[in-house]
Scaffold this active site. Structure first.
Site, mmCIF file in Angstrom:
data_model
loop_
_atom_site.group_PDB
_atom_site.id
_atom_site.type_symbol
_atom_site.label_atom_id
_atom_site.label_comp_id
_atom_site.label_asym_id
_atom_site.label_seq_id
_atom_site.Cartn_x
_atom_site.Cartn_y
_atom_site.Cartn_z
ATOM 1 N N SER A 560 0.848 -1.189 0.000
ATOM 2 C CA SER A 560 0.000 0.000 0.000
ATOM 3 C C SER A 560 0.890 1.248 0.000
ATOM 4 C CB SER A 560 -0.967 -0.041 1.190
ATOM 5 O OG SER A 560 -2.025 0.850 1.009
ATOM 6 N N ASP A 645 -9.582 -3.705 -5.662
ATOM 7 C CA ASP A 645 -8.973 -2.962 -4.552
ATOM 8 C C ASP A 645 -9.666 -1.612 -4.375
ATOM 9 O OD1 ASP A 645 -7.257 -1.672 -2.727
ATOM 10 O OD2 ASP A 645 -5.548 -2.807 -3.449
ATOM 11 N N HIS A 680 -8.009 -5.036 -1.554
ATOM 12 C CA HIS A 680 -6.792 -4.555 -0.910
ATOM 13 C C HIS A 680 -6.183 -5.558 0.064
ATOM 14 C CE1 HIS A 680 -4.177 -1.133 -0.251
ATOM 15 N NE2 HIS A 680 -4.282 -1.262 1.053
#
Length: 708
Positions: A560, A645, A680
């Site tokens: 991330s 995501d 995610h």
């Protein structure tokens, strides 16, 4: 299972021979001209078209075809590792106790817990009335609910004050958008409330029929409204009790631990505001606790006789102030726990007779018990050089028993209960690692690297006894470094598969986190963001200098915002790493921050800056990984993403990989893996994620010539 002693074999190997990858032709992405022009700066983005699946544009099918081609490529390149990956998966899974149960938590007359069963991916949420010998009541069988779903997440379990009803949230797409359901605990009937686009949580008023929840924008995913729903009514007519107009803020609704108030909290990274309502009067009007102030954050903890407020007003590292229940404005705030330059105040766990403060000093978490009657304070002490301690499982207000979690890089996650009156400490449970784990076979250290500007960067490291500091051993270096999130030293049973094969594992606590106090965060955000990247590079160079490893055997990993870190250090210091693992990476900073239709973008302005501002634009552009790819050699790269995501959209890593393929001058491996069904956080099952971990490990093992 049989004990695995492969680590000693791996460590005794004097040289590591990298295994060859197949001679396969990598996908070549099409280029289409797309000009971005702002602040007099004109940039062609030839892979901009990859946004079309997200935007539902004309090239949607072409995007999916490209991602599938990349998946076919990585599968072919890693084909020979399939048996090894399966072995790693089974090895890591075998350490996990399949039939397990959480430590029961007491609240309002019931003990609540989750339990898992052998062979099942999810869990059962249960309770027992009054004592642990009472009959079990299964509140939700998530294993059963998840049947037929590729992804399933149930969360936000919230029991009504009269113990007869439960609200919970469900996401079966993996975009962190939850629908709310009601279960009647007397009849077992589950009802879809018709409430969608929430974060999964809700709060009960004390009337047992009114709930409050945050509603998200279905496109940007921003939490925009707090709504009130009365059971038995049409959810389309739910009343909006608060609407946030500042698109840089997140909003939440929560109930005070003493059950007296419903609170709405609106916050950016620089300022916040709280509204509150008597939980006995759900149809009343929320009052502003203290209007938001520029560059002032505050959170409210109600007690019977006063409010406690954690705030950074005139207190960089935060302090605790108090104010009367009927005078909440800032003019009435008085110091309760004054500001300290060397201690970061993080949170309060309130009880009727005690308070427990979670703090951070010299990079380590700590807990402080405060006796509300005498004012006496006591620090909980621990003897390992690097550890993490935190308040955990304390929903009951009227108790003198405090629960906390403890872990280190060699100590499995442990849950303790401490009698706040007597100080007696009891170990309730320690994570069981099957297969004969012995912490005495591993060593953890705390190191300090020196950054170019003289700043000391803490590093937490673990390795197996026998690890040689001769520069020939492999090491995986991990970091995050954003949003003030502290990456503490914790235990991982999956990590043993690395350590037992000769790897060291290190976490560097770089600026952008909050490990060393609030200034640590301030020095790694906005116009100081590059400190995050140089701290990581300086940490890697330090580990090489001290002969823990060498550039031929040093690996970097982040996800991330930590994936942004990976992209930046691959550009800035490509020869320092043999391999980089960049997971769901935020690598197209400028383009994403310019597009407010992309989920969560406007919330990020206080972290990265707003590129509509010329100075912020050019600073972001100077480090954004996608913008700074050059014709040069890059390390071996494994990049992962998810088509659905919600935090970092798939097209960022896809564009980054396509551009790297076009520009890089080396013959090193570059792989892009896209989960076509997940978002995610990856897979939702408790074992499925291990397959991704096995791939990451196999990638590094292949580069190191380790194949068993």
């Amino acid at each position: 299972m049989k004990k695995i002693y492969l680590g000693l074999l791996a460590m005794s190997t004097a040289t590591f021979q990298s295994q060859k990858f197949p001679d396969m032709k990598a996908p070549v992405a099409e280029k289409q001209e797309h000009i971005r022009e702002i602040h007099g700066d004109k940039v062609n983005d030839p892979y901009y078209w990859m946004i079309d699946f997200f935007k539902k544009g004309k090239d949607s099918t072409k995007v999916v075809d490209y991602l599938k081609a990349e998946n076919t490529y990585w599968e072919g390149m890693m084909k020979d590792t399939e048996p090894f990956r399966e072995k790693l998966f089974q090895e890591m899974k075998a350490r996990i106790k399949e039939k397990d149960e959480s430590v029961p938590v007491f609240k309002n007359g019931y003990y609540y817990y989750t339990r898992t069963e052998a062979g099942k991916q999810y869990f059962k949420y249960c309770r027992k009335k009054g004592n642990l010998t009472a009959p079990e009541e299964i509140l939700l069988d998530v294993d059963k609910q998840a049947e037929g779903h590729a992804y399933y997440s149930a969360s936000g379990f919230n029991i009504s004050p009269d113990n007869t009803k439960m609200i919970f949230g469900v996401d079966n797409v993996s975009r962190r958008q939850y629908s709310l359901f009601l279960k009647d605990l007397n009849t077992g009937k589950i009802t879809d409330l018709g409430i969608k686009n929430t974060n999964g949580s809700s709060e009960w008023a004390n009337d047992n029929k009114t709930i409050f929840y945050a509603e998200n924008n279905p496109e940007t995913l921003l939490s925009e409204k707090i709504k009130k729903h009365s059971l038995g009514t049409d959810s389309s007519k739910d009343i909006t009790v608060y609407e946030e107009n500042d698109k840089t803020n997140y909003i939440f609704v929560y109930k005070s631990k003493n059950e007296k108030f419903i609170l709405i909290h609106s916050t950016s990274t620089t300022s916040s505001e709280t509204k509150y309502l008597d939980a006995d009067n759900p149809d009343g009007t929320f009052k502003v606790f203290q209007p938001r102030m520029k560059n002032v954050l505050y959170t409210v903890t109600p007690l019977e006789d006063k409010f406690l407020i954690k705030t950074n007003k005139d207190a960089l590292n935060f302090k605790i102030v108090e104010t009367p229940l009927d005078k909440t404005g800032v003019d009435n705030w008085k110091d309760f726990i004054p500001h300290r330059k060397d201690v970061l105040m993080e949170s309060i766990t309130p009880f009727k007779n005690y308070l427990v403060f979670s703090e951070r000093q010299n990079g380590l978490s700590q807990l402080v018990i405060y006796d509300r009657k005498t004012g006496k304070q006591e620090f909980l002490k621990f003897d390992e050089p690097v550890y993490t301690v935190y308040s955990s499982g304390n929903p009951e207000y009227n108790t003198d028993n405090f629960r906390f979690g403890y872990t280190s890089m060699i100590t499995p996650s442990s849950q303790y209960e401490q009698d706040l009156k007597t100080g007696k400490r009891t170990l309730l449970k320690q994570q069981e690692v099957l297969g004969g784990y012995n912490k005495e076979n591993y060593i953890t250290e705390r190191l300090f690297a020196t950054a170019k500007d003289g700043t000391k960067i803490p590093i937490s490291i673990v390795y197996k006894k026998g690890f040689k500091k001769d520069g020939n051993s492999p090491l995986l270096l991990y970091a995050y470094g954003s949003y003030g999130s502290s990456m503490d030293a914790t235990f991982s049973s999956t990590r043993l598969s690395l350590l037992d094969r000769g790897f060291a594992y290190a976490i560097t606590h770089i600026r952008g986190g909050q490990e060393m106090g609030r200034q640590w965060y301030e020095d790694g955000k906005m116009m100081k963001k590059k400190n995050t990247f140089t701290d990581f590079i300086d940490s890697g160079e330090y580990l090489v200098k001290e002969k823990y490893t060498s550039p031929k055997h040093l690996y970097a990993q982040g996800g991330s915002a930590g994936g942004l870190l990976m992209g930046a250090v691959a550009n800035m210091s490509p020869n320092l790493w043999n391999g980089v693992i960049s997971q769901v990476p935020f690598v197209d900073v400028v383009n994403t921050m310019l597009d407010t239709s992309i989920p969560l973008t406007t919330n990020e302005y206080d972290e990265w800056g707003n590129p509509n501002n010329k100075e912020a634009y050019f600073y972001m552009k100077s480090y954004s990984p996608y913008e700074n790819i050059e014709k040069k050699n890059y390390p071996n790269l494994l990049v992962t993403t998810g088509l659905h995501d919600s935090q970092v959209q798939y097209f960022e890593p896809a564009k980054w990989v396509a551009k790297l393929r076009d520009m890089k001058t080396d013959k090193n491996v570059l792989l892009l893996k896209t989960d076509m069904e997940y978002g995610h956080g990856g897979a939702s099952g408790r074992f499925d994620y291990l397959k991704d971990t096995a791939l990451v490990y196999a990638f590094m093992f292949k580069l190191e010539g380790i194949n068993k």
